[in-house]
Design a protein around this motif. Structure first.
Motif, PDB file in Angstrom:
ATOM      1  N   LYS A 114       0.832  -1.202   0.000  1.00 32.87           N
ATOM      2  CA  LYS A 114       0.000   0.000   0.000  1.00 32.87           C
ATOM      3  C   LYS A 114       0.865   1.251   0.000  1.00 32.87           C
ATOM      4  O   LYS A 114       0.566   2.228  -0.699  1.00 32.87           O
ATOM      5  CB  LYS A 114      -0.924   0.016   1.221  1.00 32.87           C
ATOM      6  CG  LYS A 114      -2.098  -0.923   1.105  1.00 32.87           C
ATOM      7  CD  LYS A 114      -2.989  -0.837   2.335  1.00 32.87           C
ATOM      8  CE  LYS A 114      -4.126  -1.830   2.260  1.00 32.87           C
ATOM      9  NZ  LYS A 114      -4.994  -1.764   3.451  1.00 32.87           N
ATOM     10  N   ALA A 115       1.947   1.228   0.771  1.00 32.04           N
ATOM     11  CA  ALA A 115       2.858   2.380   0.816  1.00 32.04           C
ATOM     12  C   ALA A 115       3.501   2.601  -0.555  1.00 32.04           C
ATOM     13  O   ALA A 115       3.625   3.741  -1.020  1.00 32.04           O
ATOM     14  CB  ALA A 115       3.924   2.172   1.889  1.00 32.04           C
ATOM     15  N   LYS A 116       3.906   1.525  -1.213  1.00 28.39           N
ATOM     16  CA  LYS A 116       4.495   1.650  -2.547  1.00 28.39           C
ATOM     17  C   LYS A 116       3.482   2.214  -3.535  1.00 28.39           C
ATOM     18  O   LYS A 116       3.812   3.052  -4.376  1.00 28.39           O
ATOM     19  CB  LYS A 116       4.994   0.296  -3.047  1.00 28.39           C
ATOM     20  CG  LYS A 116       6.273  -0.173  -2.381  1.00 28.39           C
ATOM     21  CD  LYS A 116       6.706  -1.514  -2.944  1.00 28.39           C
ATOM     22  CE  LYS A 116       7.938  -2.054  -2.245  1.00 28.39           C
ATOM     23  NZ  LYS A 116       8.331  -3.365  -2.776  1.00 28.39           N
ATOM     24  N   ALA A 117       2.232   1.730  -3.441  1.00 29.34           N
ATOM     25  CA  ALA A 117       1.180   2.213  -4.346  1.00 29.34           C
ATOM     26  C   ALA A 117       0.924   3.702  -4.122  1.00 29.34           C
ATOM     27  O   ALA A 117       0.755   4.459  -5.089  1.00 29.34           O
ATOM     28  CB  ALA A 117      -0.103   1.411  -4.135  1.00 29.34           C
ATOM     29  N   ARG A 118       0.907   4.130  -2.851  1.00 32.88           N
ATOM     30  CA  ARG A 118       0.728   5.554  -2.571  1.00 32.88           C
ATOM     31  C   ARG A 118       1.878   6.365  -3.144  1.00 32.88           C
ATOM     32  O   ARG A 118       1.676   7.440  -3.720  1.00 32.88           O
ATOM     33  CB  ARG A 118       0.624   5.790  -1.054  1.00 32.88           C
ATOM     34  CG  ARG A 118      -0.718   5.456  -0.471  1.00 32.88           C
ATOM     35  CD  ARG A 118      -0.856   5.998   0.950  1.00 32.88           C
ATOM     36  NE  ARG A 118       0.192   5.533   1.845  1.00 32.88           N
ATOM     37  CZ  ARG A 118       0.142   4.455   2.602  1.00 32.88           C
ATOM     38  NH1 ARG A 118      -0.936   3.687   2.582  1.00 32.88           N
ATOM     39  NH2 ARG A 118       1.141   4.117   3.391  1.00 32.88           N
ATOM     40  N   GLY A 119       3.098   5.854  -3.008  1.00 30.27           N
ATOM     41  CA  GLY A 119       4.267   6.549  -3.544  1.00 30.27           C
ATOM     42  C   GLY A 119       4.208   6.671  -5.058  1.00 30.27           C
ATOM     43  O   GLY A 119       4.508   7.729  -5.624  1.00 30.27           O
ATOM     44  N   ARG A 120       3.815   5.580  -5.723  1.00 28.21           N
ATOM     45  CA  ARG A 120       3.694   5.616  -7.188  1.00 28.21           C
ATOM     46  C   ARG A 120       2.615   6.611  -7.608  1.00 28.21           C
ATOM     47  O   ARG A 120       2.791   7.367  -8.563  1.00 28.21           O
ATOM     48  CB  ARG A 120       3.372   4.236  -7.727  1.00 28.21           C
ATOM     49  CG  ARG A 120       4.534   3.270  -7.745  1.00 28.21           C
ATOM     50  CD  ARG A 120       4.214   2.001  -8.530  1.00 28.21           C
ATOM     51  NE  ARG A 120       3.032   1.324  -8.045  1.00 28.21           N
ATOM     52  CZ  ARG A 120       3.031   0.305  -7.187  1.00 28.21           C
ATOM     53  NH1 ARG A 120       4.167  -0.155  -6.713  1.00 28.21           N
ATOM     54  NH2 ARG A 120       1.901  -0.256  -6.811  1.00 28.21           N
ATOM     55  N   GLN A 158       3.901  10.147  -7.175  1.00 31.03           N
ATOM     56  CA  GLN A 158       4.857  10.474  -8.237  1.00 31.03           C
ATOM     57  C   GLN A 158       4.136  10.722  -9.557  1.00 31.03           C
ATOM     58  O   GLN A 158       4.473  11.645 -10.296  1.00 31.03           O
ATOM     59  CB  GLN A 158       5.881   9.346  -8.400  1.00 31.03           C
ATOM     60  CG  GLN A 158       6.957   9.643  -9.410  1.00 31.03           C
ATOM     61  CD  GLN A 158       7.812  10.834  -9.017  1.00 31.03           C
ATOM     62  OE1 GLN A 158       8.168  10.990  -7.859  1.00 31.03           O
ATOM     63  NE2 GLN A 158       8.127  11.689  -9.969  1.00 31.03           N
ATOM     64  N   ARG A 159       3.118   9.910  -9.842  1.00 30.85           N
ATOM     65  CA  ARG A 159       2.352  10.069 -11.081  1.00 30.85           C
ATOM     66  C   ARG A 159       1.656  11.431 -11.093  1.00 30.85           C
ATOM     67  O   ARG A 159       1.667  12.140 -12.102  1.00 30.85           O
ATOM     68  CB  ARG A 159       1.322   8.947 -11.205  1.00 30.85           C
ATOM     69  CG  ARG A 159       0.502   8.993 -12.498  1.00 30.85           C
ATOM     70  CD  ARG A 159      -0.570   7.922 -12.524  1.00 30.85           C
ATOM     71  NE  ARG A 159      -1.494   7.991 -11.429  1.00 30.85           N
ATOM     72  CZ  ARG A 159      -2.581   8.792 -11.406  1.00 30.85           C
ATOM     73  NH1 ARG A 159      -2.840   9.566 -12.433  1.00 30.85           N
ATOM     74  NH2 ARG A 159      -3.390   8.805 -10.371  1.00 30.85           N
ATOM     75  N   LYS A 160       1.081  11.816  -9.959  1.00 27.93           N
ATOM     76  CA  LYS A 160       0.405  13.114  -9.881  1.00 27.93           C
ATOM     77  C   LYS A 160       1.401  14.258 -10.051  1.00 27.93           C
ATOM     78  O   LYS A 160       1.101  15.253 -10.724  1.00 27.93           O
ATOM     79  CB  LYS A 160      -0.327  13.253  -8.548  1.00 27.93           C
ATOM     80  CG  LYS A 160      -1.585  12.419  -8.476  1.00 27.93           C
ATOM     81  CD  LYS A 160      -2.292  12.584  -7.147  1.00 27.93           C
ATOM     82  CE  LYS A 160      -3.533  11.716  -7.069  1.00 27.93           C
ATOM     83  NZ  LYS A 160      -4.215  11.852  -5.772  1.00 27.93           N
ATOM     84  N   GLN A 161       2.591  14.132  -9.459  1.00 25.96           N
ATOM     85  CA  GLN A 161       3.609  15.167  -9.611  1.00 25.96           C
ATOM     86  C   GLN A 161       4.056  15.270 -11.066  1.00 25.96           C
ATOM     87  O   GLN A 161       4.258  16.368 -11.589  1.00 25.96           O
ATOM     88  CB  GLN A 161       4.807  14.877  -8.705  1.00 25.96           C
ATOM     89  CG  GLN A 161       4.540  15.121  -7.245  1.00 25.96           C
ATOM     90  CD  GLN A 161       5.724  14.747  -6.365  1.00 25.96           C
ATOM     91  OE1 GLN A 161       6.683  14.140  -6.829  1.00 25.96           O
ATOM     92  NE2 GLN A 161       5.646  15.101  -5.097  1.00 25.96           N
ATOM     93  N   ASP A 162       4.197  14.128 -11.735  1.00 30.59           N
ATOM     94  CA  ASP A 162       4.585  14.130 -13.147  1.00 30.59           C
ATOM     95  C   ASP A 162       3.522  14.817 -14.002  1.00 30.59           C
ATOM     96  O   ASP A 162       3.843  15.583 -14.912  1.00 30.59           O
ATOM     97  CB  ASP A 162       4.824  12.707 -13.644  1.00 30.59           C
ATOM     98  CG  ASP A 162       6.061  12.068 -13.038  1.00 30.59           C
ATOM     99  OD1 ASP A 162       6.888  12.806 -12.445  1.00 30.59           O
ATOM    100  OD2 ASP A 162       6.188  10.826 -13.135  1.00 30.59           O
ATOM    101  N   LEU A 163       2.239  14.534 -13.698  1.00 31.59           N
ATOM    102  CA  LEU A 163       1.154  15.161 -14.447  1.00 31.59           C
ATOM    103  C   LEU A 163       1.147  16.675 -14.239  1.00 31.59           C
ATOM    104  O   LEU A 163       0.944  17.445 -15.187  1.00 31.59           O
ATOM    105  CB  LEU A 163      -0.198  14.573 -14.039  1.00 31.59           C
ATOM    106  CG  LEU A 163      -0.503  13.168 -14.555  1.00 31.59           C
ATOM    107  CD1 LEU A 163      -1.795  12.647 -13.944  1.00 31.59           C
ATOM    108  CD2 LEU A 163      -0.597  13.172 -16.069  1.00 31.59           C
ATOM    109  N   LYS A 164       1.374  17.117 -13.000  1.00 27.03           N
ATOM    110  CA  LYS A 164       1.405  18.547 -12.723  1.00 27.03           C
ATOM    111  C   LYS A 164       2.564  19.212 -13.462  1.00 27.03           C
ATOM    112  O   LYS A 164       2.412  20.290 -14.039  1.00 27.03           O
ATOM    113  CB  LYS A 164       1.544  18.807 -11.221  1.00 27.03           C
ATOM    114  CG  LYS A 164       0.265  18.606 -10.453  1.00 27.03           C
ATOM    115  CD  LYS A 164       0.470  18.928  -8.984  1.00 27.03           C
ATOM    116  CE  LYS A 164      -0.788  18.697  -8.179  1.00 27.03           C
ATOM    117  NZ  LYS A 164      -0.580  18.992  -6.743  1.00 27.03           N
ATOM    118  N   ALA A 165       3.728  18.571 -13.451  1.00 26.72           N
ATOM    119  CA  ALA A 165       4.896  19.126 -14.134  1.00 26.72           C
ATOM    120  C   ALA A 165       4.647  19.208 -15.639  1.00 26.72           C
ATOM    121  O   ALA A 165       4.988  20.214 -16.283  1.00 26.72           O
ATOM    122  CB  ALA A 165       6.135  18.284 -13.846  1.00 26.72           C
TER     123      ALA A 165
END
Length: 111
Positions: A49-55, A58-65
């Motif tokens: 679950k922690a790994k999924a939250r991290g992914r 990261q995906r949301k940060q990539d989309l924002k960038a």
């Protein structure tokens, strides 16, 4: 702070414990092994679950960038054409001057 382990996890742990049970092993020992397996499964699920939250983070940060980059590119493109709006008018004036000179030299224009 101890969380309840699901019945499905408990059943799965007991199956694994019974499958690896030795003939001289008591029921209490099997239960202890099953509890250890339950804790291992719970820890594994927590890590996943922690790994999924991290992914996801990261995906949301990539989309924002990516969105910010596209926005800056659109602003750059929108600013470029405003620097030379005089060029088409200069060409139009030059073509009319050229036409007038041609017409005057050939005598086709009565002024």
């Amino acid at each position: 702070m101890a969380k309840q382990i699901s019945q499905e996890t408990q059943n799965e742990a007991m199956k694994v414990a019974k499958a690896t049970q030795k003939p001289s092993q008591t029921k209490e020992q099997t239960k202890l092994i099953a509890q250890g397996i339950e804790k291992g499964i719970a820890e594994y699920k927590k890590q996943q679950k922690a790994k999924a939250r991290g992914r996801d983070k990261q995906r949301k940060q990539d989309l924002k960038a990516k969105s910010r980059q596209e926005t800056s590119e659109i602003e750059f493109i929108a600013e470029a054409p405003t620097s030379s709006p005089k060029f088409p008018w200069i060409l139009l004036a030059a073509s009319w001057v050229g036409f007038l000179i041609y017409a005057l030299l050939n005598g086709n224009l009565n002024i």
